[in-house]
Scaffold this motif. Structure first.
Motif, PDB file in Angstrom:
ATOM      1  N   SER A   1       0.815  -1.198   0.000  1.00  6.51           N
ATOM      2  CA  SER A   1       0.000   0.000   0.000  1.00  6.51           C
ATOM      3  C   SER A   1       0.840   1.235   0.000  1.00  6.51           C
ATOM      4  O   SER A   1       0.579   2.174  -0.676  1.00  6.51           O
ATOM      5  CB  SER A   1      -0.879   0.009   1.224  1.00  6.51           C
ATOM      6  OG  SER A   1      -1.060   1.257   1.680  1.00  6.51           O
TER       7      SER A   1
ATOM      8  N   THR B   1       1.965   6.129  -1.840  1.00  7.44           N
ATOM      9  CA  THR B   1       0.527   6.337  -1.897  1.00  7.44           C
ATOM     10  C   THR B   1       0.148   7.806  -1.718  1.00  7.44           C
ATOM     11  O   THR B   1      -0.671   8.336  -2.473  1.00  7.44           O
ATOM     12  CB  THR B   1      -0.178   5.483  -0.827  1.00  7.44           C
ATOM     13  OG1 THR B   1      -0.176   4.126  -1.256  1.00  7.44           O
ATOM     14  CG2 THR B   1      -1.618   5.919  -0.618  1.00  7.44           C
TER      15      THR B   1
ATOM     16  N   THR C   1      -1.092   1.387  -3.641  1.00  7.08           N
ATOM     17  CA  THR C   1      -2.176   0.415  -3.642  1.00  7.08           C
ATOM     18  C   THR C   1      -3.500   0.906  -3.064  1.00  7.08           C
ATOM     19  O   THR C   1      -4.472   0.163  -3.066  1.00  7.08           O
ATOM     20  CB  THR C   1      -1.746  -0.844  -2.862  1.00  7.08           C
ATOM     21  OG1 THR C   1      -1.453  -0.467  -1.511  1.00  7.08           O
ATOM     22  CG2 THR C   1      -0.532  -1.499  -3.485  1.00  7.08           C
TER      23      THR C   1
ATOM     24  N   PRO D   1      -7.080   2.206  -2.906  1.00  7.69           N
ATOM     25  CA  PRO D   1      -8.111   2.232  -3.951  1.00  7.69           C
ATOM     26  C   PRO D   1      -8.395   3.623  -4.503  1.00  7.69           C
ATOM     27  O   PRO D   1      -8.703   3.779  -5.688  1.00  7.69           O
ATOM     28  CB  PRO D   1      -9.343   1.651  -3.246  1.00  7.69           C
ATOM     29  CG  PRO D   1      -8.774   0.760  -2.186  1.00  7.69           C
ATOM     30  CD  PRO D   1      -7.528   1.469  -1.707  1.00  7.69           C
TER      31      PRO D   1
ATOM     32  N   THR E   1      -6.939   5.259  -8.045  1.00 10.55           N
ATOM     33  CA  THR E   1      -7.554   5.076  -9.361  1.00 10.55           C
ATOM     34  C   THR E   1      -9.057   5.331  -9.361  1.00 10.55           C
ATOM     35  O   THR E   1      -9.636   5.574 -10.422  1.00 10.55           O
ATOM     36  CB  THR E   1      -7.322   3.639  -9.871  1.00 10.55           C
ATOM     37  OG1 THR E   1      -7.822   2.719  -8.897  1.00 10.55           O
ATOM     38  CG2 THR E   1      -5.843   3.378 -10.095  1.00 10.55           C
TER      39      THR E   1
ATOM     40  N   ARG F   1      -2.858   1.349 -12.446  1.00  9.93           N
ATOM     41  CA  ARG F   1      -1.812   0.861 -11.545  1.00  9.93           C
ATOM     42  C   ARG F   1      -1.351  -0.521 -12.018  1.00  9.93           C
ATOM     43  O   ARG F   1      -2.111  -1.264 -12.639  1.00  9.93           O
ATOM     44  CB  ARG F   1      -2.289   0.839 -10.098  1.00  9.93           C
ATOM     45  CG  ARG F   1      -3.047  -0.355  -9.672  1.00  9.93           C
ATOM     46  CD  ARG F   1      -3.313  -0.376  -8.165  1.00  9.93           C
ATOM     47  NE  ARG F   1      -4.641   0.163  -7.860  1.00  9.93           N
ATOM     48  CZ  ARG F   1      -4.850   1.132  -6.962  1.00  9.93           C
ATOM     49  NH1 ARG F   1      -3.858   1.638  -6.285  1.00  9.93           N
ATOM     50  NH2 ARG F   1      -6.068   1.580  -6.743  1.00  9.93           N
TER      51      ARG F   1
ATOM     52  N   TYR G   1      -1.573  -4.824  -7.316  1.00  9.07           N
ATOM     53  CA  TYR G   1      -2.902  -4.999  -6.742  1.00  9.07           C
ATOM     54  C   TYR G   1      -3.203  -3.889  -5.745  1.00  9.07           C
ATOM     55  O   TYR G   1      -2.309  -3.380  -5.075  1.00  9.07           O
ATOM     56  CB  TYR G   1      -2.995  -6.334  -6.014  1.00  9.07           C
ATOM     57  CG  TYR G   1      -3.273  -7.513  -6.913  1.00  9.07           C
ATOM     58  CD1 TYR G   1      -4.319  -7.472  -7.828  1.00  9.07           C
ATOM     59  CD2 TYR G   1      -2.502  -8.669  -6.835  1.00  9.07           C
ATOM     60  CE1 TYR G   1      -4.590  -8.555  -8.653  1.00  9.07           C
ATOM     61  CE2 TYR G   1      -2.770  -9.758  -7.653  1.00  9.07           C
ATOM     62  CZ  TYR G   1      -3.814  -9.698  -8.556  1.00  9.07           C
ATOM     63  OH  TYR G   1      -4.065 -10.768  -9.362  1.00  9.07           O
ATOM     64  N   ASN G   2      -4.494  -3.531  -5.620  1.00  9.02           N
ATOM     65  CA  ASN G   2      -4.880  -2.601  -4.561  1.00  9.02           C
ATOM     66  C   ASN G   2      -5.039  -3.362  -3.247  1.00  9.02           C
ATOM     67  O   ASN G   2      -5.010  -4.602  -3.209  1.00  9.02           O
ATOM     68  CB  ASN G   2      -6.130  -1.812  -4.932  1.00  9.02           C
ATOM     69  CG  ASN G   2      -7.365  -2.677  -5.112  1.00  9.02           C
ATOM     70  OD1 ASN G   2      -7.478  -3.765  -4.552  1.00  9.02           O
ATOM     71  ND2 ASN G   2      -8.316  -2.194  -5.901  1.00  9.02           N
ATOM     72  N   ASP G   3      -5.202  -2.631  -2.151  1.00  8.45           N
ATOM     73  CA  ASP G   3      -5.244  -3.246  -0.822  1.00  8.45           C
ATOM     74  C   ASP G   3      -6.322  -4.323  -0.692  1.00  8.45           C
ATOM     75  O   ASP G   3      -6.031  -5.434  -0.215  1.00  8.45           O
ATOM     76  CB  ASP G   3      -5.447  -2.172   0.250  1.00  8.45           C
ATOM     77  CG  ASP G   3      -4.295  -1.191   0.336  1.00  8.45           C
ATOM     78  OD1 ASP G   3      -3.190  -1.573  -0.100  1.00  8.45           O
ATOM     79  OD2 ASP G   3      -4.498  -0.077   0.816  1.00  8.45           O
TER      80      ASP G   3
ATOM     81  N   TYR H   1      -2.513   0.835   4.607  1.00 12.58           N
ATOM     82  CA  TYR H   1      -2.192  -0.403   3.896  1.00 12.58           C
ATOM     83  C   TYR H   1      -2.547  -1.621   4.740  1.00 12.58           C
ATOM     84  O   TYR H   1      -3.297  -2.507   4.327  1.00 12.58           O
ATOM     85  CB  TYR H   1      -0.708  -0.407   3.543  1.00 12.58           C
ATOM     86  CG  TYR H   1      -0.116  -1.758   3.218  1.00 12.58           C
ATOM     87  CD1 TYR H   1      -0.519  -2.460   2.087  1.00 12.58           C
ATOM     88  CD2 TYR H   1       0.876  -2.319   4.021  1.00 12.58           C
ATOM     89  CE1 TYR H   1       0.042  -3.694   1.780  1.00 12.58           C
ATOM     90  CE2 TYR H   1       1.440  -3.546   3.722  1.00 12.58           C
ATOM     91  CZ  TYR H   1       1.020  -4.228   2.606  1.00 12.58           C
ATOM     92  OH  TYR H   1       1.577  -5.450   2.306  1.00 12.58           O
TER      93      TYR H   1
ATOM     94  N   GLU I   1      -7.472  -1.064 -12.960  1.00  9.61           N
ATOM     95  CA  GLU I   1      -6.958  -2.058 -12.025  1.00  9.61           C
ATOM     96  C   GLU I   1      -6.362  -3.251 -12.776  1.00  9.61           C
ATOM     97  O   GLU I   1      -6.910  -3.711 -13.778  1.00  9.61           O
ATOM     98  CB  GLU I   1      -8.055  -2.541 -11.079  1.00  9.61           C
ATOM     99  CG  GLU I   1      -8.659  -1.446 -10.217  1.00  9.61           C
ATOM    100  CD  GLU I   1      -7.683  -0.864  -9.197  1.00  9.61           C
ATOM    101  OE1 GLU I   1      -6.587  -1.415  -9.019  1.00  9.61           O
ATOM    102  OE2 GLU I   1      -8.028   0.150  -8.570  1.00  9.61           O
TER     103      GLU I   1
END
Length: 390
Positions: A2, A118, A141, A143, A146, A154, A157-159, A189, A372
């Motif tokens: 994150s 971030t 990461t 959300p 984006t 990105r 992966y996002n959180d 994160y 994503e």
């Protein structure tokens, strides 16, 4: 990972790594100062910018991202689509990141690989959306980076996705373990991954027997939390935390004779380099992280990176390299020329990104129309001081 503002502001890598990272920062800054609108032949070239903390306590992250992006620009340049690169130091500060973005825009940047952290990515994503300039962050990461954006993507992966994939992997590989969770309640994160993990774990009927938390000001000892987890019968700890507190947790568990499996995520990548930590205590540690310098398939990239920057690449460098790869493929997919206007690039690249497939260092990458990424879930286990596919 994150990566809150400066990811983990307390960096505890071995001094040699920090020293080389500083060397890398100097090299990237010096190398970028001459970047211009054309390649060595004088032909028009596509301008890719990047930014991250190249100085300060989080410099190891920024130098990895800008190094990976710079190497990607060299490797994915072609006669038809030459790429030139320039990096800026944002010192993991949101205001400085916006200034860096504006400086790169004045240079003529047509696409941005970054920012690294971030906090900076949240600030710059707003600027990129307003300026209608394409951006892909390799490493932020949250959300919100984006969410609601049309030109922001990105490569990691996002959180929530990290938490969901972690639960799915445990359900497939360790379905009968009694699990304790352990996270930093004050870190976006850690909390984001943890909450998504819990929700998915309950859906998958994983046996969660204990939930423990901490905050940065209490990260010097976790004996109390570990005692509770042990008393609850936990045979596995899921800990979406950074490598510095992870080293404390593993040391505490060893000292109290608590033999328990531990699984972390990409934030724990770097555990073997924590100063003063007995790396032998990380043997058997599971990590969900997309890249390993020990993996033979990455040997060519690792060799080139070491030659260019004097150190082993990490996941941040690999994600940045894959980000440049994606841009290069998307430019071809969109039929854009090297001298396309940045607004024209921003018009075409988001759709093109949903059509390309990157066979990258961090897996096979594809993107949806929300920016994503999708790629394989990769988990390594530390054996004999190396990352081995679990």
């Amino acid at each position: 990972m994150s990566y809150q503002n400066a990811f983990n502001p307390v960096l505890d890598r071995r001094s040699i790594i920090a020293g080389v990272a500083g060397l890398g920062a100097a090299g990237i800054l010096a190398g970028c100062s001459g970047a211009g609108a054309s390649d060595d032949s004088g032909a028009a070239a596509f301008k890719i910018g990047s930014m991250g903390p190249l100085t300060g306590p989080a410099a190891s992250y920024g130098t990895s991202v800008t190094g990976g992006a710079e190497l990607g620009c060299k490797d994915f340049s072609t006669d038809e689509l030459p790429l030139v690169f320039k990096a800026e130091d944002d010192v993991a500060d949101g205001e400085k990141a916006v200034n860096a973005f504006n400086s790169l825009a004045d240079w003529g940047m047509q696409a941005l690989v970054g920012p690294t952290t971030t906090g900076c990515s949240l600030a710059v994503a707003q600027e990129a959306e307003s300026a209608h300039l394409f951006m892909i962050t390799p490493s932020a990461t949250a959300p919100d980076v984006t969410d609601g954006k049309t030109v922001v993507f990105r490569a990691c992966y996002n959180d929530p996705a990290i938490g969901v994939h972690s639960a799915e992997w445990l359900a497939k590989n360790f379905p009968d373990e009694k699990i304790a969770t352990f996270h930093n309640a004050g870190d976006t994160y850690s909390a984001g991954v943890h909450d998504a993990f819990l929700q998915k774990a309950e859906e998958l009927k994983l046996d969660i027997v204990d939930k423990e938390t901490f905050k940065d000001d209490s990260a010097t000892s976790f004996t109390n939390q570990l005692t509770k987890a042990k008393s609850a019968g936990a045979t596995l700890i899921f800990a979406p935390i950074y490598y510095t507190p992870a080293s404390v947790m593993l040391t505490n568990a060893h000292d109290m004779g608590y033999d328990v499996k531990v699984m972390g995520c990409d934030g724990m990548d770097g555990i073997l380099g924590v100063e003063g930590f007995d790396a032998a205590l990380a043997e058997g540690l599971y990590l969900m992280t997309p890249f390993s310098a020990d993996d033979p398939k990455n040997a060519s990239f690792v060799s080139a990176y070491k030659e260019a920057y004097g150190e082993l690449p990490d996941q941040f460098a690999a994600d940045a390299y894959d980000s440049v790869h994606a841009i290069a493929l998307a430019l071809v997919e969109a039929g854009l020329s090297p001298d396309a206007d940045p607004a024209e690039v921003a018009d075409a690249l988001p759709e093109a990104m949903t059509k390309v497939k990157v066979e990258g260092l961090t897996g096979t990458l594809t993107w949806n129309d929300r920016g994503e990424v999708e790629k394989e879930t990769t988990v390594y286990v530390i054996q004999d001081g190396k990352y081995v596919l679990a």
